[in-house]
Design an enzyme around this catalytic site. Structure first.
Site: not given
Ligand code: CTP
Ligand code: CA
Length: 223
Positions: A33-35
């Site tokens: 995923s990502n932030h």
């Protein structure tokens, strides 16, 4: 008070938007995923509702309350997000792709938990479908707006995405500026369209959302 007495330039308009990160499963217990916090997308949903729009928000996993009056659809992967968008895009007047969609997913998701073995391991990835480009390719398409998170060459890359994805408008943010954009409470945008551009200087995401939607409202009136 603005909510009750302010101008409602989006009254009668339907807005569909994506927000947050996507999660691409590796096995039953892991993902990539990502932030992205989803804050900009949720601010847009809040602002659009206050400006009179009927809002549907397709969001990846985020820690945010659903804005009052907004229809929320929770998704995880990019493919789920694309499906939810395509199921809801009919009769929408505006689409805003604000999600940080994972560009790649795991080629083959393992059915059971992957056990560790050798010192190194490799994961094969495949490109995800582009949700924004899929919306702009529809024959009866909504006014289509993209976001571009860039660390360098902001105008060049943003204009490239405007062209390639056949967008009506793109809002670029320079994520290399500390405290702005990704996962932050404040943001600054540089908005581009075919024959013009406008800077929206750094401020909180709700104020910025209202400014961007006001710009979009003037564009849909003339398009
Ligand atoms: N986007 C999308 N579907 C994808 C990837 C991106 O809808 N699979 C949308 C994002 O929501 C955003 C816009 O496309 O509105 C630009 O995303 P960005 O990551 O900046 O651009 P990419 O086209 O993915 O290019 P790159 O990451 O290589 O810069
Ligand atoms: Ca990307």
């Amino acid at each position: 008070l603005v909510q009750f007495f302010g101008p409602k330039p989006l009254t009668g308009h339907k807005l569909l938007l994506t927000a947050g990160p996507t999660r691409e499963p590796i096995d039953p217990v892991r993902y990539i995923s990502n932030h992205s916090s989803g804050k900009m997308g949720f601010a847009l949903a809040t602002a659009a509702t206050q400006m009179g729009a009927e809002v549907t928000l397709v969001t990846g996993p985020v820690n945010l309350a659903t804005p009052l009056g907004v229809t929320r659809i929770n998704v995880e992967s990019a493919q789920d997000m694309l499906d939810a968008v395509m199921d809801n895009v009919d009769n929408q007047d505006i689409f805003i792709g604000c999600a940080a969609v994972a560009d790649y997913r795991i080629a083959e998701v393992a059915e059971s938990k992957i056990k560790k073995s050798s010192e190194n391991m490799q994961l094969a990835l495949v490109r995800n479908p582009d949700i924004l480009a899929s919306v702009s390719a529809l024959t009866k398409r909504p006014f289509t707006v993209g976001f571009a998170a860039e660390t360098d060459n902001v105008e060049e890359y943003a204009r490239g995405k405007l062209e390639r994805k056949k967008l009506d408008l793109i809002a670029a943010n320079d994520v290399s500026i500390a405290g702005l954009g990704f996962n932050a409470d404040a943001n600054a945008l540089h908005v581009f369209w075919q024959d013009g551009s406008q800077q929206l200087p750094a401020t909180d995401k709700l104020t910025l959302a209202k400014q961007l939607l006001t710009l979009i409202a003037t564009k849909i009136k003339t398009s």
